[in-house]
Design a protein around this motif. Structure first.
Motif, PDB file in Angstrom:
ATOM      1  N   LEU A   1      38.487  41.005  59.147  1.00  0.00           N
ATOM      2  CA  LEU A   1      39.443  42.038  58.748  1.00  0.00           C
ATOM      3  C   LEU A   1      39.903  41.849  57.310  1.00  0.00           C
ATOM      4  CD1 LEU A   1      41.623  42.377  61.978  1.00  0.00           C
ATOM      5  CD2 LEU A   1      39.780  43.877  61.188  1.00  0.00           C
ATOM      6  N   GLU A   2      40.077  40.589  56.916  1.00  0.00           N
ATOM      7  CA  GLU A   2      40.487  40.304  55.531  1.00  0.00           C
ATOM      8  C   GLU A   2      39.405  40.730  54.545  1.00  0.00           C
ATOM      9  OE1 GLU A   2      43.257  36.388  55.552  1.00  0.00           O
ATOM     10  OE2 GLU A   2      41.216  36.098  56.314  1.00  0.00           O
ATOM     11  N   ARG A   3      38.148  40.559  54.939  1.00  0.00           N
ATOM     12  CA  ARG A   3      37.037  40.973  54.078  1.00  0.00           C
ATOM     13  C   ARG A   3      37.082  42.480  53.830  1.00  0.00           C
ATOM     14  NH1 ARG A   3      31.604  37.783  56.190  1.00  0.00           N
ATOM     15  NH2 ARG A   3      32.465  35.670  56.128  1.00  0.00           N
ATOM     16  N   ILE A   4      37.289  43.234  54.902  1.00  0.00           N
ATOM     17  CA  ILE A   4      37.343  44.695  54.785  1.00  0.00           C
ATOM     18  C   ILE A   4      38.455  45.119  53.828  1.00  0.00           C
ATOM     19  CG2 ILE A   4      37.805  46.844  56.042  1.00  0.00           C
ATOM     20  CD1 ILE A   4      36.477  45.485  58.502  1.00  0.00           C
ATOM     21  N   ASP A   5      39.622  44.504  54.003  1.00  0.00           N
ATOM     22  CA  ASP A   5      40.761  44.853  53.142  1.00  0.00           C
ATOM     23  C   ASP A   5      40.492  44.482  51.689  1.00  0.00           C
ATOM     24  OD1 ASP A   5      42.161  45.822  55.300  1.00  0.00           O
ATOM     25  OD2 ASP A   5      43.287  43.973  55.665  1.00  0.00           O
ATOM     26  N   TYR A   6      39.882  43.320  51.492  1.00  0.00           N
ATOM     27  CA  TYR A   6      39.607  42.854  50.135  1.00  0.00           C
ATOM     28  C   TYR A   6      38.627  43.793  49.434  1.00  0.00           C
ATOM     29  CZ  TYR A   6      38.121  39.707  46.344  1.00  0.00           C
ATOM     30  OH  TYR A   6      37.812  39.154  45.126  1.00  0.00           O
ATOM     31  N   LEU A   7      37.556  44.171  50.138  1.00  0.00           N
ATOM     32  CA  LEU A   7      36.563  45.063  49.552  1.00  0.00           C
ATOM     33  C   LEU A   7      37.156  46.440  49.260  1.00  0.00           C
ATOM     34  CD1 LEU A   7      33.450  44.099  51.714  1.00  0.00           C
ATOM     35  CD2 LEU A   7      33.746  43.679  49.271  1.00  0.00           C
ATOM     36  N   LYS A   8      38.018  46.913  50.149  1.00  0.00           N
ATOM     37  CA  LYS A   8      38.683  48.204  49.910  1.00  0.00           C
ATOM     38  C   LYS A   8      39.538  48.152  48.657  1.00  0.00           C
ATOM     39  CE  LYS A   8      38.917  50.241  54.560  1.00  0.00           C
ATOM     40  NZ  LYS A   8      39.814  50.630  55.673  1.00  0.00           N
ATOM     41  N   SER A   9      40.181  47.009  48.442  1.00  0.00           N
ATOM     42  CA  SER A   9      41.021  46.876  47.249  1.00  0.00           C
ATOM     43  C   SER A   9      40.199  46.914  45.967  1.00  0.00           C
ATOM     44  CB  SER A   9      41.826  45.568  47.310  1.00  0.00           C
ATOM     45  OG  SER A   9      40.993  44.435  47.092  1.00  0.00           O
ATOM     46  N   LEU A  10      38.894  46.589  46.106  1.00  0.00           N
ATOM     47  CA  LEU A  10      37.986  46.624  44.944  1.00  0.00           C
ATOM     48  C   LEU A  10      37.283  47.977  44.816  1.00  0.00           C
ATOM     49  CD1 LEU A  10      36.283  43.110  45.306  1.00  0.00           C
ATOM     50  CD2 LEU A  10      38.201  43.741  43.822  1.00  0.00           C
ATOM     51  N   GLY A  11      37.525  48.846  45.782  1.00  0.00           N
ATOM     52  CA  GLY A  11      36.927  50.180  45.736  1.00  0.00           C
ATOM     53  C   GLY A  11      35.521  50.262  46.270  1.00  0.00           C
ATOM     54  N   VAL A  12      35.109  49.274  47.093  1.00  0.00           N
ATOM     55  CA  VAL A  12      33.768  49.297  47.692  1.00  0.00           C
ATOM     56  C   VAL A  12      33.876  49.081  49.198  1.00  0.00           C
ATOM     57  CG1 VAL A  12      32.576  48.517  45.623  1.00  0.00           C
ATOM     58  CG2 VAL A  12      33.451  46.823  47.228  1.00  0.00           C
ATOM     59  N   GLU A  13      32.878  49.568  49.928  1.00  0.00           N
ATOM     60  CA  GLU A  13      32.894  49.436  51.386  1.00  0.00           C
ATOM     61  C   GLU A  13      32.269  48.130  51.839  1.00  0.00           C
ATOM     62  OE1 GLU A  13      31.188  52.772  53.308  1.00  0.00           O
ATOM     63  OE2 GLU A  13      32.602  54.217  52.455  1.00  0.00           O
ATOM     64  N   GLU A  14      31.323  47.629  51.072  1.00  0.00           N
ATOM     65  CA  GLU A  14      30.682  46.364  51.428  1.00  0.00           C
ATOM     66  C   GLU A  14      30.211  45.647  50.174  1.00  0.00           C
ATOM     67  OE1 GLU A  14      27.319  47.270  53.860  1.00  0.00           O
ATOM     68  OE2 GLU A  14      26.207  48.216  52.243  1.00  0.00           O
ATOM     69  N   GLY A  15      30.019  44.326  50.300  1.00  0.00           N
ATOM     70  CA  GLY A  15      29.485  43.562  49.183  1.00  0.00           C
ATOM     71  C   GLY A  15      27.993  43.826  49.041  1.00  0.00           C
ATOM     72  N   GLY A  16      27.386  43.234  48.039  1.00  0.00           N
ATOM     73  CA  GLY A  16      25.964  43.493  47.810  1.00  0.00           C
ATOM     74  C   GLY A  16      25.041  42.475  48.448  1.00  0.00           C
ATOM     75  N   LEU A  17      25.630  41.481  49.135  1.00  0.00           N
ATOM     76  CA  LEU A  17      24.834  40.372  49.646  1.00  0.00           C
ATOM     77  C   LEU A  17      23.783  40.822  50.663  1.00  0.00           C
ATOM     78  CD1 LEU A  17      25.033  37.441  48.810  1.00  0.00           C
ATOM     79  CD2 LEU A  17      26.338  36.974  50.874  1.00  0.00           C
TER      80      LEU A  17
ATOM     81  N   ASN B   1      26.994  27.683  53.562  1.00  0.00           N
ATOM     82  CA  ASN B   1      27.355  26.275  53.630  1.00  0.00           C
ATOM     83  C   ASN B   1      26.484  25.398  52.735  1.00  0.00           C
ATOM     84  OD1 ASN B   1      25.002  26.557  54.980  1.00  0.00           O
ATOM     85  ND2 ASN B   1      25.553  25.334  56.767  1.00  0.00           N
ATOM     86  N   ALA B   2      25.775  26.034  51.793  1.00  0.00           N
ATOM     87  CA  ALA B   2      24.913  25.257  50.900  1.00  0.00           C
ATOM     88  C   ALA B   2      25.761  24.367  49.998  1.00  0.00           C
ATOM     89  CB  ALA B   2      24.056  26.195  50.054  1.00  0.00           C
ATOM     90  N   GLN B   3      25.166  23.301  49.520  1.00  0.00           N
ATOM     91  CA  GLN B   3      25.912  22.337  48.718  1.00  0.00           C
ATOM     92  C   GLN B   3      25.562  22.401  47.231  1.00  0.00           C
ATOM     93  OE1 GLN B   3      28.411  20.461  50.110  1.00  0.00           O
ATOM     94  NE2 GLN B   3      27.947  21.846  51.798  1.00  0.00           N
ATOM     95  N   ALA B   4      24.943  23.523  46.795  1.00  0.00           N
ATOM     96  CA  ALA B   4      24.636  23.656  45.373  1.00  0.00           C
ATOM     97  C   ALA B   4      25.934  23.584  44.580  1.00  0.00           C
ATOM     98  CB  ALA B   4      23.936  24.985  45.113  1.00  0.00           C
TER      99      ALA B   4
ATOM    100  N   GLU C   1      34.087  34.442  47.399  1.00  0.00           N
ATOM    101  CA  GLU C   1      35.435  34.539  47.961  1.00  0.00           C
ATOM    102  C   GLU C   1      35.425  35.140  49.362  1.00  0.00           C
ATOM    103  OE1 GLU C   1      37.630  36.726  45.052  1.00  0.00           O
ATOM    104  OE2 GLU C   1      37.441  35.155  43.521  1.00  0.00           O
ATOM    105  N   LEU C   2      34.492  36.054  49.630  1.00  0.00           N
ATOM    106  CA  LEU C   2      34.411  36.685  50.951  1.00  0.00           C
ATOM    107  C   LEU C   2      34.095  35.679  52.053  1.00  0.00           C
ATOM    108  CD1 LEU C   2      32.461  39.990  50.145  1.00  0.00           C
ATOM    109  CD2 LEU C   2      34.851  39.791  50.857  1.00  0.00           C
ATOM    110  N   ILE C   3      33.340  34.633  51.690  1.00  0.00           N
ATOM    111  CA  ILE C   3      32.974  33.616  52.668  1.00  0.00           C
ATOM    112  C   ILE C   3      34.209  32.973  53.294  1.00  0.00           C
ATOM    113  CG2 ILE C   3      31.890  31.337  52.947  1.00  0.00           C
ATOM    114  CD1 ILE C   3      29.927  32.174  50.761  1.00  0.00           C
ATOM    115  N   GLU C   4      35.276  32.840  52.491  1.00  0.00           N
ATOM    116  CA  GLU C   4      36.484  32.158  52.950  1.00  0.00           C
ATOM    117  C   GLU C   4      37.390  33.051  53.805  1.00  0.00           C
ATOM    118  OE1 GLU C   4      36.655  29.002  52.219  1.00  0.00           O
ATOM    119  OE2 GLU C   4      34.854  29.126  50.949  1.00  0.00           O
ATOM    120  N   LEU C   5      37.044  34.349  53.923  1.00  0.00           N
ATOM    121  CA  LEU C   5      37.923  35.300  54.610  1.00  0.00           C
ATOM    122  C   LEU C   5      37.411  35.653  55.998  1.00  0.00           C
ATOM    123  CD1 LEU C   5      38.556  37.800  51.650  1.00  0.00           C
ATOM    124  CD2 LEU C   5      39.952  35.823  52.315  1.00  0.00           C
ATOM    125  N   GLY C   6      38.331  36.053  56.868  1.00  0.00           N
ATOM    126  CA  GLY C   6      37.970  36.555  58.184  1.00  0.00           C
ATOM    127  C   GLY C   6      37.465  37.982  58.078  1.00  0.00           C
TER     128      GLY C   6
END
Length: 363
Positions: A250-266, A24-27, A243-248
């Motif tokens: 389950l949506e995050r899991i699906d999105y990352l799978k579509s990119l070929g990764v299990e989790e983001g690097g954050l 929620n930072a405002q940078a 973009e992941l911040i805006e997703l729920g």
């Protein structure tokens, strides 16, 4: 709270990453150099599965995670050590942080301007490190000039000048202050200078979403350079994280799978930065709350107790401790006590990462 500064050239993804980190930072992220002028600051919770498991065991009403502070610092350009761009402000802000998170652009995108007109992550790193080194040289030269009056009558001044001469030699050869082997006493002497090349560093390899799972030629070059420096790297796509911040969930899991990764690097970045700062975690747990407490590696039990309250350190008697794995195996503090698994430790005990502690003290 110790701070990690997010640095790098303009338009490499620093503010986008910062926004993702603090959610929620405002940078304000935009496609032009020096978008960030004043440093933005945000605290970030440390992801820790141990905290959740202990909370479940204790049926805690509240979970309080450990936190670390990130600072988004203005982009640097060649000549920053001489005041180019926002150089003086940039370098002053870095001097105030405890570790450097160096974001390196490893993606091609004609729509995102590169300050040098071409993408070359190794050249970007070299430019940044050169400016940090030149700034340190300038600091050291000024300090040695002031020491001249003290050297004749002060042994401490003589020692400090000798150390600074060693650092200068290393910097002039293209090295860093961290390349010099210091004793604890020597580090204390030079600490007030806030040398930039003495700060621990982690390189964040910022990739496009297409390259997140596979990497690219840029990655190999940065990895090689980091290995030579003895620095750690983390792979991440700042844009994907934003973009992941805006997703729920389950949506995050699906999105990352579509990119070929299990989790983001954050999460990896947050945990790696925490450790880079020399920070570790011990826990207190009960029905009221399960809490992660941040301590510096190498702290004794009384020092760790003082993090909760200074009275705990002042009146320290002993610490009741058990590793979180052993406690989870027992199933409860009561069961752990009945098995004799909880140890009683005195003032010389060095607290370990993952300890679950209860302090006994005199008021």
């Amino acid at each position: 709270m110790l701070k990690a500064g997010i640095v790098g050239l303009p338009n490499v993804g620093k503010s986008t990453l910062f926004n993702a980190l603090v959610a929620n930072a405002q940078a304000h992220a935009a496609n032009f150099p020096f978008c960030t002028i004043e440093p933005n600051v945000g605290t970030v919770s440390i992801p820790d599965k141990r905290l959740e498991l202990l909370s479940e065991m204790s049926r805690s009403k509240q979970i309080i995670p450990a936190r670390v502070e990130f600072v988004d610092i203005a982009g640097l350009v060649k000549g920053a050590s001489k005041g180019e761009g926002l150089g003086n402000k940039f370098l002053a802000n870095i001097r105030e942080v405890d570790a450097i998170v160096h974001v390196v652009r490893c993606f091609d995108d004609n729509n995102v301007i590169h300050v040098s007109g071409r993408v070359d992550p190794v050249d970007d790193i070299t430019t940044t490190n050169l400016e940090l080194g030149l700034s340190d040289l300038n600091q050291i030269e000024k300090r040695r000039e002031r020491l001249k009056k003290q050297i004749r009558n002060s042994k401490e001044a003589q020692i400090e000048d000798r150390i600074l001469e060693q650092i200068m030699t290393e910097l002039e050869a293209g090295g860093t202050a961290s390349s010099v082997n210091f004793t604890e006493e020597e580090l204390i002497l030079i600490k007030p200078l806030g040398l930039l090349t003495l700060k621990p560093i982690i390189y964040v390899i910022n990739l496009s979403e297409d390259d997140l799972s596979t990497g690219n030629d840029y990655v190999m070059k940065v990895e090689t350079l980091a290995h030579q420096e003895g620095a750690q790297t983390v792979h991440i796509s700042a844009q994907v994280e934003a973009e992941l911040i805006e997703l729920g969930p389950l949506e995050r899991i699906d999105y990352l799978k579509s990119l070929g990764v299990e989790e983001g690097g954050l999460q990896n970045l947050i945990k790696a930065t925490y450790y880079l700062l020399g920070l570790r975690t011990y826990f207190t747990t009960g029905e009221k709350e399960t809490r992660a407490w941040t301590f510096r590696a190498g702290m004794t039990a009384p020092q760790a107790a003082g993090i909760i309250h200074t009275d705990f350190e002042r009146g320290f008697i002993r610490a009741q401790t058990i590793s979180y794995q052993k406690l989870l195996e027992a199933g409860s503090l009561i069961e752990a006590r009945s098995k004799g698994w909880i140890r009683s430790e005195g003032k010389q005990y060095l607290v370990e990462d993952g300890d679950v502690l209860e302090f006994l003290f005199n008021t």
